[in-house]
Scaffold this motif. Structure first.
Motif, PDB file in Angstrom:
ATOM      1  N   TRP A 307      12.690 -58.871 -13.322  1.00 54.48           N
ATOM      2  CA  TRP A 307      13.475 -57.756 -12.781  1.00 54.48           C
ATOM      3  C   TRP A 307      12.670 -56.466 -12.871  1.00 54.48           C
ATOM      4  O   TRP A 307      12.663 -55.663 -11.933  1.00 54.48           O
ATOM      5  CB  TRP A 307      14.788 -57.599 -13.556  1.00 54.48           C
ATOM      6  N   GLY A 308      12.002 -56.279 -14.008  1.00 52.18           N
ATOM      7  CA  GLY A 308      11.184 -55.076 -14.169  1.00 52.18           C
ATOM      8  C   GLY A 308      10.059 -54.995 -13.159  1.00 52.18           C
ATOM      9  O   GLY A 308       9.714 -53.911 -12.672  1.00 52.18           O
ATOM     10  N   GLN A 309       9.487 -56.155 -12.817  1.00 53.93           N
ATOM     11  CA  GLN A 309       8.406 -56.159 -11.826  1.00 53.93           C
ATOM     12  C   GLN A 309       8.920 -55.741 -10.461  1.00 53.93           C
ATOM     13  O   GLN A 309       8.257 -54.996  -9.730  1.00 53.93           O
ATOM     14  CB  GLN A 309       7.785 -57.560 -11.759  1.00 53.93           C
ATOM     15  N   GLU A 310      10.107 -56.200 -10.085  1.00 49.16           N
ATOM     16  CA  GLU A 310      10.674 -55.807  -8.790  1.00 49.16           C
ATOM     17  C   GLU A 310      11.071 -54.337  -8.783  1.00 49.16           C
ATOM     18  O   GLU A 310      10.972 -53.668  -7.756  1.00 49.16           O
ATOM     19  CB  GLU A 310      11.877 -56.684  -8.463  1.00 49.16           C
ATOM     20  N   LYS A 311      11.496 -53.857  -9.939  1.00 48.16           N
ATOM     21  CA  LYS A 311      11.817 -52.435 -10.037  1.00 48.16           C
ATOM     22  C   LYS A 311      10.577 -51.582  -9.784  1.00 48.16           C
ATOM     23  O   LYS A 311      10.658 -50.490  -9.221  1.00 48.16           O
ATOM     24  CB  LYS A 311      12.386 -52.147 -11.425  1.00 48.16           C
ATOM     25  N   ALA A 312       9.415 -52.084 -10.198  1.00 44.51           N
ATOM     26  CA  ALA A 312       8.167 -51.320 -10.070  1.00 44.51           C
ATOM     27  C   ALA A 312       7.599 -51.339  -8.658  1.00 44.51           C
ATOM     28  O   ALA A 312       6.673 -50.586  -8.360  1.00 44.51           O
ATOM     29  CB  ALA A 312       7.133 -51.863 -11.053  1.00 44.51           C
ATOM     30  N   PHE A 361      15.565 -45.415  -2.378  1.00 44.74           N
ATOM     31  CA  PHE A 361      15.425 -46.394  -3.467  1.00 44.74           C
ATOM     32  C   PHE A 361      14.602 -45.851  -4.641  1.00 44.74           C
ATOM     33  O   PHE A 361      14.827 -46.188  -5.787  1.00 44.74           O
ATOM     34  CB  PHE A 361      14.827 -47.694  -2.936  1.00 44.74           C
ATOM     35  N   ARG A 362      13.621 -45.071  -4.356  1.00 45.70           N
ATOM     36  CA  ARG A 362      12.841 -44.352  -5.364  1.00 45.70           C
ATOM     37  C   ARG A 362      12.601 -45.180  -6.634  1.00 45.70           C
ATOM     38  O   ARG A 362      11.932 -46.191  -6.616  1.00 45.70           O
ATOM     39  CB  ARG A 362      13.535 -43.024  -5.701  1.00 45.70           C
ATOM     40  N   GLY A 363      13.175 -44.732  -7.779  1.00 42.07           N
ATOM     41  CA  GLY A 363      12.858 -45.308  -9.076  1.00 42.07           C
ATOM     42  C   GLY A 363      13.217 -46.769  -9.248  1.00 42.07           C
ATOM     43  O   GLY A 363      12.662 -47.438 -10.110  1.00 42.07           O
ATOM     44  N   MET A 364      14.167 -47.309  -8.470  1.00 43.12           N
ATOM     45  CA  MET A 364      14.561 -48.700  -8.638  1.00 43.12           C
ATOM     46  C   MET A 364      13.805 -49.639  -7.717  1.00 43.12           C
ATOM     47  O   MET A 364      13.947 -50.857  -7.808  1.00 43.12           O
ATOM     48  CB  MET A 364      16.065 -48.862  -8.401  1.00 43.12           C
ATOM     49  N   ALA A 409      19.911 -48.952 -12.158  1.00 43.85           N
ATOM     50  CA  ALA A 409      19.127 -48.305 -13.209  1.00 43.85           C
ATOM     51  C   ALA A 409      19.877 -48.320 -14.541  1.00 43.85           C
ATOM     52  O   ALA A 409      19.277 -48.545 -15.607  1.00 43.85           O
ATOM     53  CB  ALA A 409      18.796 -46.873 -12.802  1.00 43.85           C
ATOM     54  N   MET A 410      21.176 -48.103 -14.493  1.00 47.64           N
ATOM     55  CA  MET A 410      21.976 -48.093 -15.717  1.00 47.64           C
ATOM     56  C   MET A 410      21.968 -49.463 -16.388  1.00 47.64           C
ATOM     57  O   MET A 410      21.810 -49.577 -17.611  1.00 47.64           O
ATOM     58  CB  MET A 410      23.407 -47.687 -15.385  1.00 47.64           C
ATOM     59  N   LEU A 411      22.115 -50.540 -15.623  1.00 51.77           N
ATOM     60  CA  LEU A 411      22.109 -51.891 -16.194  1.00 51.77           C
ATOM     61  C   LEU A 411      20.739 -52.230 -16.792  1.00 51.77           C
ATOM     62  O   LEU A 411      20.651 -52.889 -17.835  1.00 51.77           O
ATOM     63  CB  LEU A 411      22.488 -52.915 -15.125  1.00 51.77           C
ATOM     64  N   MET A 412      19.669 -51.790 -16.132  1.00 55.09           N
ATOM     65  CA  MET A 412      18.329 -52.028 -16.671  1.00 55.09           C
ATOM     66  C   MET A 412      18.176 -51.390 -18.052  1.00 55.09           C
ATOM     67  O   MET A 412      17.588 -51.968 -18.963  1.00 55.09           O
ATOM     68  CB  MET A 412      17.254 -51.461 -15.728  1.00 55.09           C
ATOM     69  N   GLU A 413      18.737 -50.203 -18.187  1.00 56.66           N
ATOM     70  CA  GLU A 413      18.639 -49.494 -19.468  1.00 56.66           C
ATOM     71  C   GLU A 413      19.483 -50.178 -20.540  1.00 56.66           C
ATOM     72  O   GLU A 413      19.026 -50.399 -21.672  1.00 56.66           O
ATOM     73  CB  GLU A 413      19.098 -48.047 -19.294  1.00 56.66           C
ATOM     74  N   ILE A 414      20.714 -50.546 -20.208  1.00 55.48           N
ATOM     75  CA  ILE A 414      21.613 -51.167 -21.195  1.00 55.48           C
ATOM     76  C   ILE A 414      21.061 -52.502 -21.667  1.00 55.48           C
ATOM     77  O   ILE A 414      21.166 -52.844 -22.853  1.00 55.48           O
ATOM     78  CB  ILE A 414      23.025 -51.339 -20.580  1.00 55.48           C
ATOM     79  N   LEU A 415      20.468 -53.278 -20.765  1.00 51.34           N
ATOM     80  CA  LEU A 415      19.969 -54.620 -21.100  1.00 51.34           C
ATOM     81  C   LEU A 415      18.532 -54.599 -21.621  1.00 51.34           C
ATOM     82  O   LEU A 415      17.925 -55.659 -21.799  1.00 51.34           O
ATOM     83  CB  LEU A 415      20.060 -55.527 -19.870  1.00 51.34           C
ATOM     84  N   ASN A 416      17.998 -53.412 -21.846  1.00 54.49           N
ATOM     85  CA  ASN A 416      16.648 -53.258 -22.434  1.00 54.49           C
ATOM     86  C   ASN A 416      15.551 -53.862 -21.564  1.00 54.49           C
ATOM     87  O   ASN A 416      14.534 -54.332 -22.079  1.00 54.49           O
ATOM     88  CB  ASN A 416      16.587 -53.899 -23.830  1.00 54.49           C
ATOM     89  N   VAL A 473      31.363 -44.621 -16.705  1.00 54.46           N
ATOM     90  CA  VAL A 473      31.131 -46.016 -16.309  1.00 54.46           C
ATOM     91  C   VAL A 473      30.139 -46.675 -17.256  1.00 54.46           C
ATOM     92  O   VAL A 473      30.303 -47.838 -17.656  1.00 54.46           O
ATOM     93  CB  VAL A 473      30.629 -46.085 -14.854  1.00 54.46           C
ATOM     94  N   LYS A 474      29.103 -45.955 -17.633  1.00 57.72           N
ATOM     95  CA  LYS A 474      28.104 -46.508 -18.549  1.00 57.72           C
ATOM     96  C   LYS A 474      28.727 -46.868 -19.886  1.00 57.72           C
ATOM     97  O   LYS A 474      28.482 -47.958 -20.427  1.00 57.72           O
ATOM     98  CB  LYS A 474      26.967 -45.499 -18.751  1.00 57.72           C
ATOM     99  N   GLN A 475      29.548 -45.979 -20.433  1.00 53.82           N
ATOM    100  CA  GLN A 475      30.179 -46.255 -21.727  1.00 53.82           C
ATOM    101  C   GLN A 475      31.136 -47.437 -21.630  1.00 53.82           C
ATOM    102  O   GLN A 475      31.191 -48.289 -22.527  1.00 53.82           O
ATOM    103  CB  GLN A 475      30.911 -45.008 -22.232  1.00 53.82           C
ATOM    104  N   ASN A 476      31.905 -47.510 -20.549  1.00 60.16           N
ATOM    105  CA  ASN A 476      32.813 -48.644 -20.343  1.00 60.16           C
ATOM    106  C   ASN A 476      32.042 -49.959 -20.244  1.00 60.16           C
ATOM    107  O   ASN A 476      32.479 -50.992 -20.758  1.00 60.16           O
ATOM    108  CB  ASN A 476      33.642 -48.443 -19.079  1.00 60.16           C
TER     109      ASN A 476
END
Length: 902
Positions: A307-312, A361-364, A409-416, A473-476
């Motif tokens: 997933w990280g590779q596709e994000k890049a 799409f930029r950062g993702m 982007a939020m899910l990528m951060e939460i799932l490390n 949404v992130k906290q939920n």
């Protein structure tokens, strides 16, 4: 030679049942070989003394082998340790290999047993064994034996492979035998060791390991009427934890080393046919073994890395594959509406901010588009309803697709995802929900997206409230994730209604991985590449094992495919063949690099007409090997690499500057410079990446001194730039490169601790604290004020039994050395003197170091100078050396006037 307590006598043991003998090292002089020869004679050893070594042991375990340097410095034994005369690691390796090839089954069985249990945990034995062809000896045995001997041989091979080198040439017949063991053997040790060996093979970058193991697993299964990978998933269900771990390591290694996204997805589809995810999820709560938990965690990491590779990968509108995905999104949402043009206001109907969605799409990167497309294809009615609802609002609306990219982007951060894992023994947070569905991340995305839509309306939010809604949404999401082991519970906690209608499902099928002809072609291609690589290594290697820079660099990260073994004895001062840095090296074993002099002959290599470079293109996540003329410019190399890539490299954005970087020396290459000026070695690793605009460059002016000219040259460098990198950066004439090993950088004195010395090439320039000192680039052997050799003097400063290595010019006086050391330690220099351990002499303040025949890495001790202190006469009678006014200690005169350290 004396111990720190002043004695030169030690008790030496030979065999366990022999009585120890007291040996006086002083009687045999300062030669290690002579002392070993004497001991062999005393113990009535009939073999050649050259086959023996002196080993320091504690509790029956080797701590270190005594070297000549240890004798010079004085042996200091740790508590509860002793010295044993034993066969040297090199000779021991030869003896073991001879036993493996003896043809006597009983001898072979005992030997492989000892290898797996004892020998291969010895950090001195391992490099000697691997460099002597030990792997080949084991694999030859594996082909012919069975039963317990086979079990021990496989265990020994798995252990030996964990060191990461010496096994690249394992043939297809050996792999076939190992796969046969996985499919047919009922022996637990045979099966678990075979699985671990396959995991190592798959992760080997220098063989066709991925394709070779896959080929054997598929063809062997077909011959037995089984489905591909059925045996691996069956092993995952085995009651034995070691077999479970081995099976998961194979799966992890296949995932981590899949050459592309298509192969990765096809492999997951193959093993998902057996319900492997449900199997893993079920075992998460029933299997408590730590090694199994590690393997599950690394499985999660290996998948998330894709997933990280596709994000890049940035969206590229010139890439037809990217454009195809974008058009699929439009056709899925509006099958009956034609897109008027590629750049169109119509894209705003899907919640893009502008007329060209590619800019959103930029950062993702491409991952952001794939997530939106998954939602649109799987739950078409729900997604199009959300998009049309927002598009028809004149106020209190949000751009749907833009929100989707933020949710990714939020899910990528939460799932490390993308978080660097430093220690392979760490077990990070495992998310059971990710094992609930083959596309668990995408399913989570769809649910979180719908929650965002609901929360937006509940908060009656407007565009300026986007950040507040996203935070809620992130906290939920975090709260729901903590309380969920499956997607059903996750959906309920997010309060997402079960009303979305699934879109048309794709018929996915495996094509490439089951095309045996295509797989065999990949194997042949890798074998051809491997032969060329070995030919290049054989031409340039200066020692027994010489991994290319690319391999050493890539091995810095840990492999989910093969977990490290348990701790081996700490061998923090190996003196034998060095072990290459490797991610599969056992914990507790120190990593070593090639000795500094292994580059002898480099001038001939760097002056050859062409050079082969290993270029890692970070912008495309590909590694490309290119052979180019040394007369080529750096810019030409960049263009060549870009054209040779299998998939297009991202074009530089505005303000970006794609340049080549040498990670080993920490320098950026200038586009207009010729390759020869950087003195690149064959197989040197370069990185092609974006050069950040705000690098923390430092500047220094270096005086270039040649035979008849002298001029100043400004040089920019980074904090981690090595001295070798500075030498590479200097814009030099070609005749200098022809004799580059005789050139170096000298710091002229400014009174600081680091002055009047030649800089060591492997240290960073920043580590010298240059200050206002003057740097000179000149020949070391050209005479003049800076000519001469570098002396590395190990000053043993007796403060809490610590020592510090400092570098001095051989022409410096003892007084100057004392002044520098005392200045660093904030001591009063007039109260101290220098003592040479090897010469057993006190140095006269006014005489140069050369007068006492000091050699590099000599040990000097800083001692207190008491009234009545007298130095010893110098070893050499140097012409022109003034001894006037110096009162030397007479031969036999008692040492006095010098006390212990500060």
């Amino acid at each position: 030679m004396t111990s720190k307590s002043g004695s030169s006598k030690f008790w030496i043991q030979y065999q366990k049942d022999s009585a120890p003998r007291q040996h006086d090292f002083a009687k045999e002089g300062n030669s290690l070989a002579q002392n070993i020869a004497k001991l062999c004679k005393e113990f009535h050893v009939t073999d050649s003394p050259s086959n023996y070594a002196l080993c320091v042991e504690a509790n029956g375990q080797a701590i270190k082998y005594i070297t000549q340097q240890d004798l010079d410095a004085g042996i200091s034994l740790p508590a509860n340790s002793s010295i044993r005369l034993k066969v040297s690691p090199e000779q021991e390796a030869k003896d073991v290999i001879q036993k493996l090839r003896s043809g006597k089954l009983a001898t072979q069985k005992k030997t492989v047993f000892d290898l797996s249990r004892n020998y291969l945990n010895d950090g001195d034995f391992v490099p000697a064994f691997l460099n002597a062809g030990g792997i080949t000896a084991i694999t030859d045995l594996i082909k012919t034996v069975s039963g317990g001997t086979l079990a021990y041989a496989l265990a020994a091979l798995a252990t030996a492979m964990s060191y990461g080198y010496g096994w690249e040439s394992i043939g297809e017949d050996v792999v076939a035998k190992i796969v046969q063991c996985i499919l047919e053997s009922s022996n637990i040790q045979v099966k678990s060791s075979s699985l671990k060996i396959c995991a190592h093979m798959i992760g080997n970058e220098h063989s066709a390991g991925f394709w070779l193991v896959h080929h054997e697993l598929v063809t062997a299964a077909e011959k037995r009427g089984q489905k591909p990978y059925e045996a691996v998933i069956t092993a995952l269900r085995n009651e034995d934890v070691n077999i479970k771990v081995g099976a998961l390591q194979v799966i992890n290694s296949f995932i981590e080393h899949a050459p592309d996204r298509t192969t990765f997805e096809e492999f997951l589809l193959l093993i998902e046919n057996f319900g492997y995810l449900q199997e893993l999820k079920a075992q998460l709560t029933t299997v408590t073994a730590v090694d199994f938990k590690k393997s599950v965690y690394w499985h999660q990491v290996a998948k998330s890395n894709h997933w990280g590779q596709e994000k890049a990968i940035s969206y590229d509108k010139t890439n037809p594959d990217h454009e195809k995905l974008l058009m699929q999104l439009w056709d899925t949402c509006f099958p009956n509406t034609k897109l008027e043009s590629r750049v169109s206001e119509q894209w705003k109907l899907l919640g893009f901010q502008g007329t060209d969605p590619g800019t959103d799409f930029r950062g993702m990167g491409i991952l952001g588009l794939k997530h939106i497309l998954y939602f649109a294809k799987k739950y078409t009615a729900t997604f199009t309803k959300m998009a049309s609802t927002q598009a028809n609002r004149k106020s209190h609306y949000y751009p749907v697709s833009t929100a989707g990219i933020n949710i990714s982007a939020m899910l990528m951060e939460i799932l490390n995802v993308g978080k660097k894992v430093e220690n392979p023994d760490d077990v990070g947070e495992i998310f059971p929900i990710l094992f609930d569905h083959p596309y668990a991340l995408e399913e989570m995305y769809c649910l979180v997206f719908q929650m965002f839509h609901r929360v937006w309306d509940e908060m009656n939010a407007d565009y300026m409230d986007f950040t507040n809604v996203a935070a809620a949404v992130k906290q939920n999401t975090i709260n729901a994730l903590r309380g969920s082991a499956d997607l059903k519970t996750f959906r309920e906690l997010l309060r997402v209604p079960l009303e979305h209608q699934a879109g048309k499902k794709e018929n996915r099928r495996v094509s490439r991985l089951l095309d045996i002809t295509a797989v065999q072609k990949e194997i042949n291609t890798h074998h051809t590449s491997l032969k060329a690589s070995h030919d290049g290594l054989a031409a340039s290697a200066g020692y027994s094992f010489n991994p290319s820079a690319s391999n050493a660099s890539k091995r810095k990260s840990y492999s989910p495919g093969a977990l490290p073994r348990g701790s081996a004895p700490n061998v923090s001062f190996l003196s034998r063949n060095s072990m290459p840095p490797n991610r599969h090296q056992p914990a507790g074993t120190q990593r070593h690099t090639a000795p500094a002099d292994c580059l002898k002959g480099a001038p001939k290599e760097i002056m050859s007409e062409s050079v082969t470079l290993d270029v890692y293109v970070m912008l495309a996540n590909q590694c490309k090997e290119v052979t180019v003329s040394r007369e080529s410019s750096v810019k030409a190399v960049i263009e060549m690499v870009s054209k040779a890539l299998k998939k297009k490299m991202k074009k530089p954005k505005k303000g970006e500057n794609h340049q080549l970087f040498i990670p080993s020396s920490g320098i950026w290459l200038h586009e207009q410079r010729k390759l020869w000026s950087y003195m690149l070695k064959n197989n040197e690793r370069l990185e092609l990446k974006n050069k950040p605009p705000n690098l923390n460059f430092r500047k220094v002016t270096i005086e270039i001194k040649l035979d008849s000219t002298s001029y100043n040259q400004p040089v920019e460098y980074l904090p981690d730039t090595s001295v070798r990198g500075i030498i590479q950066t200097i814009d030099k004439a070609k005749n200098i490169v022809q004799d580059i090993n005789s050139f170096g950088i000298f710091i002229e004195g400014d009174g600081s601790c680091a002055s009047n010395i030649w800089l060591e090439e492997n240290r960073t320039l920043a580590s010298y604290g240059i200050g206002s000192a003057k740097l000179v680039f000149s020949s070391r052997s050209g005479g003049g004020e800076n000519g001469g050799k570098t002396q590395n003097i190990l000053l043993q400063i007796q403060v809490d039994s610590t020592s510090k290595t400092m570098q001095f010019d051989e022409n410096m006086t003892a007084a100057a050395v004392i002044a520098r050391v005392c200045g660093r330690l904030k001591l009063e220099e007039s109260r101290y003197c220098l003592y040479s351990v090897s010469n057993q002499k006190y140095l006269a303040d006014g005489l140069p170091l050369t007068a006492y025949a000091l050699t590099p890495s000599q040990v000097l001790v800083l001692k207190k100078r008491n009234p009545g202190f007298k130095p010893d006469r110098p070893v050499l009678n140097l012409s022109g050396m003034s001894l006037e006014g110096i009162e030397f200690r007479a031969p036999g005169e008692e040492e006095h006037g010098a006390g212990s350290g500060p």
